[in-house]
Design a protein around this motif. Structure first.
Motif, PDB file in Angstrom:
ATOM      1  N   VAL A 575      11.771  -0.817  -1.445  1.00  0.00           N
ATOM      2  CA  VAL A 575      11.325  -2.179  -1.737  1.00  0.00           C
ATOM      3  C   VAL A 575      10.020  -2.440  -0.996  1.00  0.00           C
ATOM      4  N   ILE A 576       9.065  -3.058  -1.679  1.00  0.00           N
ATOM      5  CA  ILE A 576       7.853  -3.536  -1.012  1.00  0.00           C
ATOM      6  C   ILE A 576       7.408  -4.799  -1.726  1.00  0.00           C
ATOM      7  N   GLY A 577       6.999  -5.807  -0.954  1.00  0.00           N
ATOM      8  CA  GLY A 577       6.637  -7.085  -1.565  1.00  0.00           C
ATOM      9  C   GLY A 577       5.617  -7.844  -0.746  1.00  0.00           C
ATOM     10  N   ASP A 578       5.111  -8.920  -1.343  1.00  0.00           N
ATOM     11  CA  ASP A 578       4.049  -9.715  -0.728  1.00  0.00           C
ATOM     12  C   ASP A 578       4.218 -11.159  -1.165  1.00  0.00           C
ATOM     13  N   LEU A 630       7.858  -4.766  -5.775  1.00  0.00           N
ATOM     14  CA  LEU A 630       8.169  -3.513  -6.459  1.00  0.00           C
ATOM     15  C   LEU A 630       9.486  -3.006  -5.894  1.00  0.00           C
ATOM     16  N   TYR A 631      10.440  -2.690  -6.807  1.00  0.00           N
ATOM     17  CA  TYR A 631      11.719  -2.141  -6.372  1.00  0.00           C
ATOM     18  C   TYR A 631      12.027  -0.941  -7.239  1.00  0.00           C
ATOM     19  N   PRO A 650       1.229  -0.936  -8.934  1.00  0.00           N
ATOM     20  CA  PRO A 650       2.169   0.139  -9.269  1.00  0.00           C
ATOM     21  C   PRO A 650       2.206   1.200  -8.181  1.00  0.00           C
ATOM     22  N   PRO A 651       3.325   1.940  -8.081  1.00  0.00           N
ATOM     23  CA  PRO A 651       3.392   3.026  -7.100  1.00  0.00           C
ATOM     24  C   PRO A 651       2.517   4.194  -7.530  1.00  0.00           C
ATOM     25  N   VAL A 652       2.232   5.071  -6.585  1.00  0.00           N
ATOM     26  CA  VAL A 652       1.380   6.230  -6.832  1.00  0.00           C
ATOM     27  C   VAL A 652       2.197   7.495  -6.567  1.00  0.00           C
ATOM     28  N   ARG A 653       2.121   8.430  -7.506  1.00  0.00           N
ATOM     29  CA  ARG A 653       2.771   9.722  -7.325  1.00  0.00           C
ATOM     30  C   ARG A 653       1.702  10.764  -6.993  1.00  0.00           C
ATOM     31  N   VAL A 654       1.952  11.573  -5.949  1.00  0.00           N
ATOM     32  CA  VAL A 654       1.063  12.664  -5.559  1.00  0.00           C
ATOM     33  C   VAL A 654       1.800  13.967  -5.833  1.00  0.00           C
ATOM     34  N   ALA A 693       4.030   3.424  -2.060  1.00  0.00           N
ATOM     35  CA  ALA A 693       4.095   2.019  -2.464  1.00  0.00           C
ATOM     36  C   ALA A 693       3.335   1.215  -1.408  1.00  0.00           C
ATOM     37  N   TYR A 694       2.560   0.222  -1.854  1.00  0.00           N
ATOM     38  CA  TYR A 694       1.688  -0.488  -0.921  1.00  0.00           C
ATOM     39  C   TYR A 694       1.453  -1.912  -1.397  1.00  0.00           C
TER      40      TYR A 694
END
Length: 768
Positions: A575-578, A630-631, A650-654, A693-694
Motif C-alpha cells: 500500500v502507498i498513498g498520499d 495504490l494497493y 502507477p508502479p514501476v517494474r524493473v 511504488a512511490y
C-alpha cells in the motif's frame, strides 16, 4: 567535433531526454546572457541558472589555465570540501576528466555508469551513479582558455543533441573569458605579475571586473569576493580614494578609508544591498593623506548565486568633484568637518548643527534596521546563520562570525554556513579556540571587546587582530554566544559597543524564534514518522526497502504513507498513498485511512474492493480532503499480482535491465466519488524482478516537466539494474542502495515542497 571516446556510448534513443525550458530557460537565452558576463563565477552561475534544466549544478566547476600551464579551479558550485582540496589544481598531462578534455580538445563525458565507480575516485567518495559529468574544453582560435565541468541529470544515455547544446554553451563561455582575459591583460600595470599562489587568484584573470571601468573615464573599479572576503581595486580606485596602491591590488579595509561619521551609513547601505541583491548607489567621504576628506560616490551591484546567496560585489568609484567647471571646485574638507545637510548621513532638511549631532546615530539606526529586516526573513536556525554570514559579516567588515547555541546548559557550535574550502577548517579551529571566552561572556551577560595592541606579540596564527564576543539573551533566557572577528586592529568606541550590543539582542530574538520553529517542525516530522511502519516485515521469498522524506518548506506536515501487509491467505499487500494537503488534518486523515485500509485488506477483499470501501470511509469522515492510493497484492508462490489504483502514480517494474510503468487503469482519488468502482488489474512478478511504488514527491520538480522527470527516473532504474542490481550484490543490499540513490536525487534539489515516500519489492525465489 569528434565525440568518440571509451566514455561515450552511441546514443540509441534520443527521445528519452528532451531538453526542457522551465520558467523561460533555454539554451539560446543562456548563450546571450553568457556573452555579457563579467566574471568566471558569473559565467558558471548563468549556465546553472539559465541553461537547460537537466544541468543539475551540483558538482560543477570552471577551471582556467594559469601562466604555468596548470588548470586552476576558479569557480564552483556544490563541490564538497575534499574536492576543493584535491582538485583545486589539475595537471593537463594527467588523466582526470578536465585534463583529458583539454588534451583531446573535445568534450569528455563520464556516463552514469562511470560516475558510480570511477569519478572522482573510490577513495575520495563514490558518485551517486545517477548522474553524468561532462568536461568541456574552452578553446578560442586554437588557444586553450580552460575547462568547464558540469553535472547532468541524465540517468541513462546522453542524447547527441544535448551534447550539441553543451558544446555551444562551452564555446560561449570560452569566447567571453578570452575577451575578459585579453582586456585584463591590456589594463594590467607594467611589471612582474604576482604569482598565482601569492594572490590566491588565477593568473590572467586577477581583476576580471575591471573591464567595467573601461567606459567610465576617471572612474575606479572594485571587486569584492564575499566567499573569500578578498577585495581588489584598480589603480584609479586607489587614486580616487587617496590610498597607496597595493602591488597585488588588494583593497584596504572599509573602516580604514571611510570617514568615521559616514561608516555606519555605508554599512547600512551594504547590508540592505546584500539582503536583496542587485544594484545600489551611495555617497560618502573617504579619508585621504594629511587628514583631509573627499567625497566620492560608489555604484555597484551585488551578484547572487543560483541559490540566491550573495557571492560578489563589483562596481565603480567616482570622485564627486570630478567634472566641475573651472573655478567652481569645492575644496577638500578637513577630516573633522561635519556632514552637511546634503551628505548621505544627514537627515533631509536638518540644520548643520543638528546634522552634526544626529547623523552617526541615524546611520547606525539604519544599519540595525537593515540587519533586522534581513533577520526577520530568516525562518530556521540555518536561515539565521546564513543571514549572519551573507549580510551581517560583510556589513560589519568582519573576517568571520562564529555562533554557539545553548543546549542543555552547554554551548554547542552551529553551522557557520561558510561556502566551503579551507575557511571551514579555519572557522572550526577558531570556534574551539574561542570556546572559553564565549562561555565567559555568556556567564557575565555582558559583551567583551578586544583592546588595540593588548595581545600584540602573543597572537597565534588563528588569533584575530580584533574581536567582539556578544552574549545572546532573549526574554531573559540565555540563547547562545556570538564571536565576531576582524582582520585588522580596531578600537571599539562607545557607539560601536552600543551598536554591537543592539545587534546581539536582535540576533538572539531571531535565533530563539528560529529554534522554536525548528522544534515544531521536528515534532511534526516525528509525528508523521510515528504513523508509518517502524520496520518492514520479513517476508519469505521477498526483499523490501522503504524511505520517507518530509517536506523542507514551511512547518507543514504531509499525508504520505506506505504499508507492507501479511495477508491471511499467504499473499503480501503493498500500500502507498498520499492525502491532499500539508497540515495536521492531512496527517490525521492519513492515520485513519491507513487503519481502515489495513482492516479491509486483512478481511480478504481484493485491491479494487478495498479501495472502494476506503473511498466511502473517507467520504464519511468530517473532512474535505481526498487522497490518492495504490494497493496491490503479490502471491510469493507464483508471483501473481492484483492491483488497483486511485489517482496515484502507477508502479514501476524493473526486469531484464528495463524499467516500465505497469498498465494499471485507475479510478478517481479516494473520497472524490465514493460510488465509483475501481478496475482490478491482474499481472505477474517473476523471480528476479523488482517493483517500485512511490508518491509524486519523488519525481515532481518545479524546474522540470513531470513526464520528463518520470523518464529520468526510469533511466536511473535501468542503470541500477545493469550496474548494481540484485544479481550482482544481493537483493537486500541492492534495494537499500537503490532507495538511497532515489532519495539522494531528491535531496539534491534546491527545495522539496512535498514529502516523499517509496516502497521497493524484489522477488528473490519461488515458494512451495
Amino acid at each position: 567535433m569528434d565525440l568518440t571516446s571509451p566514455w561515450l556510448p552511441p546514443s540509441e534513443d534520443d527521445s528519452r531526454t528532451q531538453p526542457s525550458s522551465p520558467g523561460g530557460r533555454s539554451a539560446m537565452r543562456c548563450v546571450r546572457l553568457l556573452l555579457s558576463c563579467t566574471t568566471a563565477a558569473e559565467l558558471l552561475g548563468t549556465v546553472l541558472a539559465e541553461g537547460p534544466g537537466w544541468i543539475t549544478g551540483e558538482g560543477s566547476a570552471l577551471y582556467l589555465l594559469d601562466p604555468a600551464g596548470m588548470l586552476r579551479l576558479t569557480a564552483s558550485h556544490g563541490l564538497p570540501d575534499w574536492a576543493h582540496e584535491r582538485y583545486s589544481t589539475v595537471d593537463p598531462a594527467g588523466d582526470l576528466p578536465a585534463a583529458m578534455a583539454l588534451r583531446l580538445r573535445r568534450p569528455y563525458l563520464l556516463t552514469p555508469e562511470h560516475t558510480s565507480v570511477d569519478y572522482p575516485n573510490r577513495n575520495a567518495g563514490m558518485g551517486t551513479g545517477m548522474v553524468a559529468v561532462i568536461t568541456l574544453p574552452m578553446i578560442v582560435d586554437e588557444r586553450p582558455v580552460g575547462v568547464l565541468a558540469l553535472a547532468l541529470a541524465h540517468r541513462g544515455t546522453v542524447p547527441r543533441r544535448d551534447l550539441d547544446v553543451l558544446e555551444t554553451i562551452g564555446d560561449a563561455c570560452a569566447h567571453r573569458l578570452s575577451h575578459l582575459l585579453d582586456h585584463a591583460d591590456a589594463r594590467r600595470p607594467q611589471g612582474p605579475a604576482p604569482a598565482p599562489e601569492d594572490s590566491g587568484r588565477p593568473a590572467g584573470l586577477a581583476h576580471p571586473m575591471l573591464s567595467l571601468a573601461v567606459r567610465a573615464a576617471g572612474h575606479g573599479a572594485f571587486e569584492r569576493d564575499l566567499v573569500t572576503g578578498e577585495s581588489y581595486w584598480d589603480a584609479e580606485a586607489f587614486r580616487i580614494t587617496g590610498q597607496p596602491a597595493a602591488p597585488d591590488g588588494a583593497a584596504p579595509e572599509l573602516d580604514r578609508i571611510v570617514h568615521p561619521e559616514d561608516l555606519p551609513d555605508v554599512q547600512a547601505a551594504v547590508a540592505e544591498a546584500l539582503a536583496t541583491g542587485g544594484r545600489y548607489r551611495i555617497a560618502y567621504r573617504v579619508l585621504r593623506g594629511g587628514g583631509r576628506a573627499a567625497s566620492i560616490e560608489e555604484t555597484g551591484e551585488v551578484m547572487l548565486d543560483v541559490h540566491g546567496r550573495p557571492v560578489r560585489i563589483a562596481g565603480l568609484f567616482a570622485d564627486r568633484e570630478h567634472g566641475r567647471r573651472p573655478g567652481r571646485e569645492r575644496p577638500e574638507e578637513p577630516a573633522g568637518a561635519p556632514a552637511g545637510p546634503g551628505s548621505p548621513t544627514a537627515p533631509a532638511g536638518a540644520a548643520p548643527d543638528t546634522a552634526r549631532r544626529d547623523a552617526p546615530a541615524t546611520a547606525r539606526t539604519a544599519l540595525l534596521l537593515a540587519l533586522t529586516r534581513a533577520l526577520s526573513r530568516a525562518v530556521t536556525v540555518r536561515d539565521v546563520t546564513t543571514t549572519v554570514t551573507d549580510v551581517a559579516r560583510p556589513a560589519f567588515g568582519a573576517a568571520s562570525i562564529v555562533l554557539d547555541l545553548v543546549d542543555e546548559g552547554r554551548l554547542l557550535p552551529v553551522s557557520h554556513t561558510v561556502y566551503g574550502g579551507p575557511r571551514r577548517t579555519e572557522l572550526t579551529r577558531l570556534a574551539d579556540l574561542s570556546e572559553g571566552v564565549m562561555q565567559h561572556a555568556l556567564t557575565r551577560s555582558a559583551p567583551l571587546f578586544s583592546e588595540p595592541g593588548a595581545a600584540r606579540g602573543q597572537r597565534g596564527p588563528l588569533t584575530p587582530a580584533a574581536w567582539a564576543v556578544l552574549p545572546l539573551i532573549a526574554s531573559g533566557r540565555q540563547v547562545g554566544s556570538c564571536l565576531i572577528t576582524f582582520a585588522t586592529e580596531r578600537a571599539f568606541s562607545r557607539e560601536d559597543r552600543t551598536l554591537y550590543s543592539a545587534f546581539a539582542g536582535i540576533l538572539a530574538q531571531s535565533l530563539e524564534r528560529a529554534r522554536l520553529y525548528d522544534t515544531h517542525h521536528h515534532r511534526a516530522t516525528e509525528l508523521q514518522r510515528a504513523m508509518l511502519p517502524r520496520t518492514l516485515p520479513r517476508l519469505p521469498g521477498i526483499a523490501s526497502a522503504a524511505r520517507y522524506l518530509p517536506s523542507t518548506e514551511g512547518m507543514q506536515i504531509g499525508g504520505d504513507w506506505y504499508d507492507l501487509l501479511r495477508l491471511p491467505d499467504g499473499r503480501i499487500g503493498l500500500v502507498i498513498g498520499d492525502v491532499q494537503g500539508h497540515n495536521a488534518e492531512a496527517t490525521a486523515v492519513m492515520g485513519q485511512l491507513r487503519s481502515g485500509l489495513r482492516a479491509y485488506a486483512t478481511d480478504g477483499h481484493d485491491p479494487a474492493a478495498t479501495l472502494a470501501r476506503t473511498s466511502r470511509l473517507l467520504a464519511e469522515l468530517d473532512t474535505d480532503l481526498f487522497a490518492t492510493c495504490l494497493y496491490l497484492t503479490l502471491d510469493p508462490a507464483d508471483g501473481a499480482l492484483t492491483a488497483a489504483r486511485a489517482g496515484h502514480p502507477p508502479p514501476v517494474r524493473v526486469a531484464d535491465a528495463r524499467a516500465v510503468e505497469l498498465d494499471v487503469p485507475g479510478g478517481p482519488p479516494l473520497g472524490v466519488d465514493p460510488g465509483q468502482p475501481y478496475p482490478l488489474t491482474v499481472g505477474r512478478l517473476a523471480v528476479g524482478e523488482t517493483l517500485l511504488a512511490y508518491t509524486d514527491g519523488l519525481v515532481e520538480d518545479r524546474e522540470e516537466d513531470y513526464d520528463e522527470s518520470v523518464q529520468r527516473m526510469l533511466g536511473g532504474l535501468e542503470l541500477w539494474a545493469r550496474r548494481t542490481g540484485p544479481d550482482r550484490i544481493g537483493a537486500a543490499p541492492a534495494l537499500e542502495r537503490l532507495a538511497d540513490l532515489l532519495t539522494l536525487n531528491v535531496t539534491e534539489r534546491r527545495s522539496r515542497p512535498d514529502d516523499v515516500a517509496l516502497l521497493l519489492l524484489h522477488r528473490t525465489s519461488p515458494l512451495p
